[in-house]
Design an enzyme around this catalytic site. Structure first.
Site, PDB file in Angstrom:
ATOM      1  N   TYR A   2       0.831  -1.200   0.000  1.00  0.00           N
ATOM      2  CA  TYR A   2       0.000   0.000   0.000  1.00  0.00           C
ATOM      3  C   TYR A   2       0.866   1.250   0.000  1.00  0.00           C
ATOM      4  O   TYR A   2       1.813   1.360   0.789  1.00  0.00           O
ATOM      5  CB  TYR A   2      -0.935   0.033   1.217  1.00  0.00           C
ATOM      6  CG  TYR A   2      -1.904   1.191   1.119  1.00  0.00           C
ATOM      7  CD1 TYR A   2      -2.983   1.131   0.242  1.00  0.00           C
ATOM      8  CD2 TYR A   2      -1.710   2.352   1.854  1.00  0.00           C
ATOM      9  CE1 TYR A   2      -3.856   2.201   0.109  1.00  0.00           C
ATOM     10  CE2 TYR A   2      -2.584   3.428   1.723  1.00  0.00           C
ATOM     11  CZ  TYR A   2      -3.655   3.336   0.850  1.00  0.00           C
ATOM     12  OH  TYR A   2      -4.505   4.408   0.709  1.00  0.00           O
TER      13      TYR A   2
ATOM     14  N   GLN B 276     -10.515   0.254   1.747  1.00  0.00           N
ATOM     15  CA  GLN B 276     -11.002  -0.626   0.681  1.00  0.00           C
ATOM     16  C   GLN B 276      -9.858  -1.307  -0.071  1.00  0.00           C
ATOM     17  O   GLN B 276     -10.032  -2.417  -0.604  1.00  0.00           O
ATOM     18  CB  GLN B 276     -11.912   0.139  -0.288  1.00  0.00           C
ATOM     19  CG  GLN B 276     -11.307   1.329  -0.977  1.00  0.00           C
ATOM     20  CD  GLN B 276     -11.526   2.634  -0.224  1.00  0.00           C
ATOM     21  OE1 GLN B 276     -11.623   2.657   0.997  1.00  0.00           O
ATOM     22  NE2 GLN B 276     -11.622   3.725  -0.973  1.00  0.00           N
TER      23      GLN B 276
ATOM     24  N   ASN C 130      -3.179   6.047   6.546  1.00  0.00           N
ATOM     25  CA  ASN C 130      -3.843   6.833   7.582  1.00  0.00           C
ATOM     26  C   ASN C 130      -4.483   5.907   8.616  1.00  0.00           C
ATOM     27  O   ASN C 130      -4.352   4.682   8.560  1.00  0.00           O
ATOM     28  CB  ASN C 130      -4.861   7.793   6.954  1.00  0.00           C
ATOM     29  CG  ASN C 130      -5.992   7.074   6.244  1.00  0.00           C
ATOM     30  OD1 ASN C 130      -6.275   5.911   6.488  1.00  0.00           O
ATOM     31  ND2 ASN C 130      -6.656   7.781   5.340  1.00  0.00           N
TER      32      ASN C 130
ATOM     33  N   THR D  15       2.154   9.362  11.234  1.00  0.00           N
ATOM     34  CA  THR D  15       3.561   9.373  11.612  1.00  0.00           C
ATOM     35  C   THR D  15       3.791  10.018  12.968  1.00  0.00           C
ATOM     36  O   THR D  15       2.964  10.801  13.466  1.00  0.00           O
ATOM     37  CB  THR D  15       4.388  10.101  10.535  1.00  0.00           C
ATOM     38  OG1 THR D  15       5.782   9.882  10.787  1.00  0.00           O
ATOM     39  CG2 THR D  15       4.107  11.593  10.552  1.00  0.00           C
TER      40      THR D  15
ATOM     41  N   GLN E 282       7.753  16.263  10.495  1.00  0.00           N
ATOM     42  CA  GLN E 282       6.809  15.152  10.638  1.00  0.00           C
ATOM     43  C   GLN E 282       5.385  15.640  10.866  1.00  0.00           C
ATOM     44  O   GLN E 282       4.425  15.008  10.421  1.00  0.00           O
ATOM     45  CB  GLN E 282       7.259  14.224  11.762  1.00  0.00           C
ATOM     46  CG  GLN E 282       8.592  13.547  11.498  1.00  0.00           C
ATOM     47  CD  GLN E 282       8.637  12.822  10.161  1.00  0.00           C
ATOM     48  OE1 GLN E 282       7.901  11.868   9.931  1.00  0.00           O
ATOM     49  NE2 GLN E 282       9.503  13.278   9.262  1.00  0.00           N
TER      50      GLN E 282
ATOM     51  N   HIS F 265       3.006  15.943   7.810  1.00  0.00           N
ATOM     52  CA  HIS F 265       2.366  14.799   7.164  1.00  0.00           C
ATOM     53  C   HIS F 265       0.847  14.822   7.272  1.00  0.00           C
ATOM     54  O   HIS F 265       0.148  14.498   6.312  1.00  0.00           O
ATOM     55  CB  HIS F 265       2.866  13.486   7.783  1.00  0.00           C
ATOM     56  CG  HIS F 265       4.104  12.944   7.144  1.00  0.00           C
ATOM     57  ND1 HIS F 265       4.079  12.217   5.980  1.00  0.00           N
ATOM     58  CD2 HIS F 265       5.391  12.998   7.512  1.00  0.00           C
ATOM     59  CE1 HIS F 265       5.321  11.854   5.654  1.00  0.00           C
ATOM     60  NE2 HIS F 265       6.132  12.315   6.576  1.00  0.00           N
TER      61      HIS F 265
ATOM     62  N   GLU G  75       7.882   5.754  16.540  1.00  0.00           N
ATOM     63  CA  GLU G  75       8.186   5.322  15.182  1.00  0.00           C
ATOM     64  C   GLU G  75       9.574   5.822  14.788  1.00  0.00           C
ATOM     65  O   GLU G  75      10.425   5.053  14.341  1.00  0.00           O
ATOM     66  CB  GLU G  75       7.129   5.886  14.225  1.00  0.00           C
ATOM     67  CG  GLU G  75       7.401   5.590  12.766  1.00  0.00           C
ATOM     68  CD  GLU G  75       6.502   6.384  11.837  1.00  0.00           C
ATOM     69  OE1 GLU G  75       6.385   5.998  10.661  1.00  0.00           O
ATOM     70  OE2 GLU G  75       5.916   7.397  12.260  1.00  0.00           O
ATOM     71  N   HIS G  76       9.803   7.124  14.916  1.00  0.00           N
ATOM     72  CA  HIS G  76      11.101   7.739  14.654  1.00  0.00           C
ATOM     73  C   HIS G  76      11.603   8.359  15.957  1.00  0.00           C
ATOM     74  O   HIS G  76      10.897   9.143  16.580  1.00  0.00           O
ATOM     75  CB  HIS G  76      11.003   8.870  13.629  1.00  0.00           C
ATOM     76  CG  HIS G  76      10.311   8.512  12.360  1.00  0.00           C
ATOM     77  ND1 HIS G  76       9.004   8.875  12.084  1.00  0.00           N
ATOM     78  CD2 HIS G  76      10.748   7.825  11.270  1.00  0.00           C
ATOM     79  CE1 HIS G  76       8.667   8.442  10.894  1.00  0.00           C
ATOM     80  NE2 HIS G  76       9.699   7.791  10.371  1.00  0.00           N
TER      81      HIS G  76
ATOM     82  N   ASP H 230      13.370   9.152   5.712  1.00  0.00           N
ATOM     83  CA  ASP H 230      12.167   9.128   4.886  1.00  0.00           C
ATOM     84  C   ASP H 230      12.492   8.872   3.424  1.00  0.00           C
ATOM     85  O   ASP H 230      11.674   8.309   2.688  1.00  0.00           O
ATOM     86  CB  ASP H 230      11.412  10.456   5.005  1.00  0.00           C
ATOM     87  CG  ASP H 230      10.631  10.581   6.297  1.00  0.00           C
ATOM     88  OD1 ASP H 230      10.376   9.542   6.940  1.00  0.00           O
ATOM     89  OD2 ASP H 230      10.272  11.714   6.668  1.00  0.00           O
TER      90      ASP H 230
ATOM     91  N   GLU I 106       1.773 -35.682  29.615  1.00  0.00           N
ATOM     92  CA  GLU I 106       0.706 -34.795  29.144  1.00  0.00           C
ATOM     93  C   GLU I 106      -0.581 -35.558  28.851  1.00  0.00           C
ATOM     94  O   GLU I 106      -1.533 -34.985  28.317  1.00  0.00           O
ATOM     95  CB  GLU I 106       1.175 -34.037  27.894  1.00  0.00           C
ATOM     96  CG  GLU I 106       2.328 -33.081  28.193  1.00  0.00           C
ATOM     97  CD  GLU I 106       2.759 -32.258  26.987  1.00  0.00           C
ATOM     98  OE1 GLU I 106       2.272 -32.517  25.863  1.00  0.00           O
ATOM     99  OE2 GLU I 106       3.579 -31.346  27.176  1.00  0.00           O
TER     100      GLU I 106
ATOM    101  N   HIS J  64       0.490 -39.891  21.089  1.00  0.00           N
ATOM    102  CA  HIS J  64       1.706 -39.232  20.624  1.00  0.00           C
ATOM    103  C   HIS J  64       2.899 -40.181  20.755  1.00  0.00           C
ATOM    104  O   HIS J  64       3.729 -40.296  19.838  1.00  0.00           O
ATOM    105  CB  HIS J  64       1.973 -37.953  21.436  1.00  0.00           C
ATOM    106  CG  HIS J  64       1.146 -36.775  21.029  1.00  0.00           C
ATOM    107  ND1 HIS J  64      -0.219 -36.791  21.054  1.00  0.00           N
ATOM    108  CD2 HIS J  64       1.513 -35.533  20.597  1.00  0.00           C
ATOM    109  CE1 HIS J  64      -0.676 -35.608  20.658  1.00  0.00           C
ATOM    110  NE2 HIS J  64       0.359 -34.840  20.359  1.00  0.00           N
TER     111      HIS J  64
END
Length: 448
Positions: free
Chosen positions: A132, A200, A229, A252, A274, A277, A343-344, A377, A431, A436
């Site tokens: 994406y 979507q 987003n 971001t 930032q 954005h 994130e950063h 970036d 067990e 087994h």
């Protein structure tokens, strides 16, 4: 313009890890709240396929693409018309990203556990991925590079890109994504590109899409990656399990840990970069210097007034997700940034490399005065698809590893199995799973 959060004195010491996370600035509208918005969108795509995608694009993007898949001729035209300077910049960014990501390739490893018994970890790429690329408030052609390069380095055999159609496009590009995004896809050899954005797009990758007559428009994928987003992130969270996701890479965020050695103009410029954005972008300064905080506030006022997207930046800096956090020491600041898990994360302190080495939670760390987030970036060679919203405490940024699966291959001889049989049967009995153990002893019944 930006609030202050004072954690000096006993305020910080009284908080446990959870309390500290809850105290730090975060956006009021979060991924969980967005789930109710994206659920009906995803269901519409699931049940109505290509027609739903067109309807949703008309609703959200104000344009109705007739051809959801971008024709090859349009991709070619986009690259042919690309500004030479932009092409050169994308080429250099790609070169640097390839250098970093190709060094991340995994090799199969075989361990001999016992004579005749081996376990091999074999690394296999995901069969098909959906990448994406945002195209809303900011159109991020650089995200094509960041998504495609590690997928190609991992040798993913089938990949597709989706990005929102732009209503401002005209001529051959009408109803398709931004031409620079299309050019970047062509430059990297990606020929499967869709004019679909938002939640979507994530639903299309998850369920696939068909026309009413059954014609396949897009085959479903196994993994979806890329930033977006809050609604894109919510769709990834909602559909995780039906698909794999890289991380929740949403609006971001930047955190800067700085002392009085930092240049307030650098700090202010980086916070603004930032905040530019998105209205929900987060900008956080953590400092033990009241003087630096005051200087940064003054620099923000001056710089925001002079920059292009002043209104958007003011909204971001003035939101609940942004703040200047005051602490007593850089040691306290490290505790704060680890709790925030940005994130950063920029480190602008004395001995910045040593301080950075002590950070545990961050998507990416930028060390010193000459490693601003904007370098990452575009052209550091690192990846800018990174976990947000505190997810960096458990998730990593996009890499070659994101597109690989480790498969254990177990190969034992008859003697090797016989030697370990009692271990298996003992644990199976403990067990209360006797079958087994019998699956092992059945192979040696003739020996009795």
């Amino acid at each position: 313009m930006i609030s202050r959060t004072d954690l000096r004195g006993p305020a910080l010491a009284s908080l446990d890890a959870r309390g500290l996370r809850d105290t730090l600035p975060r956006a009021g509208f979060d991924v969980e709240a967005a789930l109710d918005v994206v659920r009906p969108i995803c269901e519409q795509v699931q049940h109505h396929g290509a027609d739903a995608l067109r309807d949703l694009s008309e609703r959200f993007d104000k344009v109705r693409p007739e051809a959801l898949r971008v024709p090859a001729a349009v991709l070619t035209a986009a690259l042919e018309q690309l500004d030479p300077d932009i092409r050169a910049a994308l080429t250099e960014a790609t070169r640097r990203a390839r250098a970093v990501h190709e060094d991340q390739r995994r090799t199969d490893t075989t361990t001999q556990v016992a004579p005749g018994g081996t376990v091999t970890e074999r690394w296999v790429p995901v069969d098909r991925v959906g990448l994406y690329v945002p195209g809303g408030v900011a159109v991020l052609a650089s995200s094509v590079v960041m998504n495609v390069v590690p997928a190609q380095a991992a040798a993913v055999p089938s990949l597709a890109v989706a990005s929102p159609p732009q209503r401002s496009n005209t001529g051959v590009f009408a109803g398709y994504p931004d031409p620079t995004i299309l050019a970047a896809c062509e430059l990297l050899g990606v020929d499967e590109v869709y004019a679909v954005g938002g939640a979507q797009a994530i639903a299309m990758f998850t369920y696939g899409a068909r026309e009413d007559d059954g014609t396949v428009v897009c085959e479903p994928v196994s993994l979806v990656t890329g930033p977006g987003n809050i609604y894109v992130v919510a769709a990834k969270r909602l559909l995780k399990g039906l698909i794999g996701i890289d991380s929740e890479a949403g609006p971001t965020e930047i955190a800067i840990l700085a002392d009085d050695s930092a240049d307030p103009e650098h700090v202010a410029a980086d916070l603004i970069s930032q905040a530019e954005h998105d209205n929900l972008a987060a900008a956080v300064l953590v400092t033990d210097s009241d003087q630096l905080a005051t200087q940064v506030e003054a620099a923000l006022e001056r710089r925001v007034a002079a920059t292009k997207h002043a209104e958007r930046i003011r909204t971001s800096l003035g939101g609940a997700q942004s703040s200047i956090v005051l602490v007593d020491t850089i040691e306290d600041g490290l505790r704060v940034v680890d709790a925030y898990a940005a994130e950063h994360l920029e480190i602008q302190t004395r001995d910045a490399a040593a301080v950075a080495a002590r950070v545990h939670n961050a998507g990416a760390i930028f060390v010193g005065a000459y490693a601003p987030v904007s370098l990452g970036d575009y052209a550091a060679g690192s990846n800018h698809v990174l976990p947000t919203g505190g997810c960096a405490c458990h998730s990593s940024g996009l890499s070659v590893q994101s597109f690989l699966r480790g498969i254990h291959v177990i190969d034992y001889t008859q003697d090797a199995l016989r030697d370990v049989a009692s271990t298996v049967t003992t644990l199976a009995a403990a067990e209360d799973l006797p079958a087994h153990g019998e699956a092992v002893t059945a192979r040696f019944d003739a020996d009795v």
